[in-house]
Design a protein around this motif. Structure first.
Motif, PDB file in Angstrom:
ATOM      1  N   MET A   1     -20.850 -21.934  46.052  1.00 23.14           N
ATOM      2  CA  MET A   1     -20.978 -23.185  46.776  1.00 23.14           C
ATOM      3  C   MET A   1     -21.448 -22.871  48.194  1.00 23.14           C
ATOM      4  O   MET A   1     -20.878 -22.025  48.865  1.00 23.14           O
ATOM      5  CB  MET A   1     -19.633 -23.900  46.788  1.00 23.14           C
ATOM      6  N   ASN A   2     -22.472 -23.566  48.617  1.00 19.68           N
ATOM      7  CA  ASN A   2     -23.031 -23.369  49.948  1.00 19.68           C
ATOM      8  C   ASN A   2     -22.447 -24.408  50.899  1.00 19.68           C
ATOM      9  O   ASN A   2     -22.906 -25.547  50.935  1.00 19.68           O
ATOM     10  CB  ASN A   2     -24.552 -23.471  49.895  1.00 19.68           C
ATOM     11  N   LEU A   3     -21.465 -24.003  51.672  1.00 24.50           N
ATOM     12  CA  LEU A   3     -20.812 -24.942  52.581  1.00 24.50           C
ATOM     13  C   LEU A   3     -21.640 -25.227  53.825  1.00 24.50           C
ATOM     14  O   LEU A   3     -21.278 -26.090  54.621  1.00 24.50           O
ATOM     15  CB  LEU A   3     -19.425 -24.425  52.969  1.00 24.50           C
ATOM     16  N   VAL A  12     -15.254 -32.723  49.600  1.00 25.79           N
ATOM     17  CA  VAL A  12     -14.179 -32.782  48.603  1.00 25.79           C
ATOM     18  C   VAL A  12     -13.606 -31.386  48.373  1.00 25.79           C
ATOM     19  O   VAL A  12     -12.386 -31.197  48.366  1.00 25.79           O
ATOM     20  CB  VAL A  12     -14.685 -33.396  47.274  1.00 25.79           C
ATOM     21  N   PHE A  13     -14.478 -30.410  48.212  1.00 23.26           N
ATOM     22  CA  PHE A  13     -14.032 -29.031  47.988  1.00 23.26           C
ATOM     23  C   PHE A  13     -13.166 -28.537  49.145  1.00 23.26           C
ATOM     24  O   PHE A  13     -12.072 -28.000  48.934  1.00 23.26           O
ATOM     25  CB  PHE A  13     -15.240 -28.105  47.801  1.00 23.26           C
TER      26      PHE A  13
END
Length: 73
Positions: A1-3, A12-13
């Motif tokens: 996942m690329n924040l 959400v994550f």
């Protein structure tokens, strides 16, 4: 996942991970839908700080809660 990418999915994550790490009892107080997307970088900063620490004092928990409250729409 690329924040680094600002997306609702990332919000959400991060909120879910913050709730787990802080062992939030009432998870409904941290609703990802209430986070203002213009404050994404602030949320990311909080998330990064929380992921680096193992334990939090009561005053740190209070400060984190205040900061998360400021991210709401």
């Amino acid at each position: 996942m690329n924040l680094n990418e600002e997306s609702r999915e990332n919000v959400v994550f991060m909120i879910e991970e913050i709730k787990k790490k802080l062992q939030v009892v009432n998870g409904s107080v941290l609703n990802p839908d209430s986070v203002d997307m213009s404050r994404y970088e602030d949320l990311r900063d909080i998330y990064d700080m929380i992921k680096k620490k193992n334990n939090f004092s009561v005053s740190e928990m209070d400060a984190i809660a205040v900061e998360l409250g400021r991210l709401r729409k």
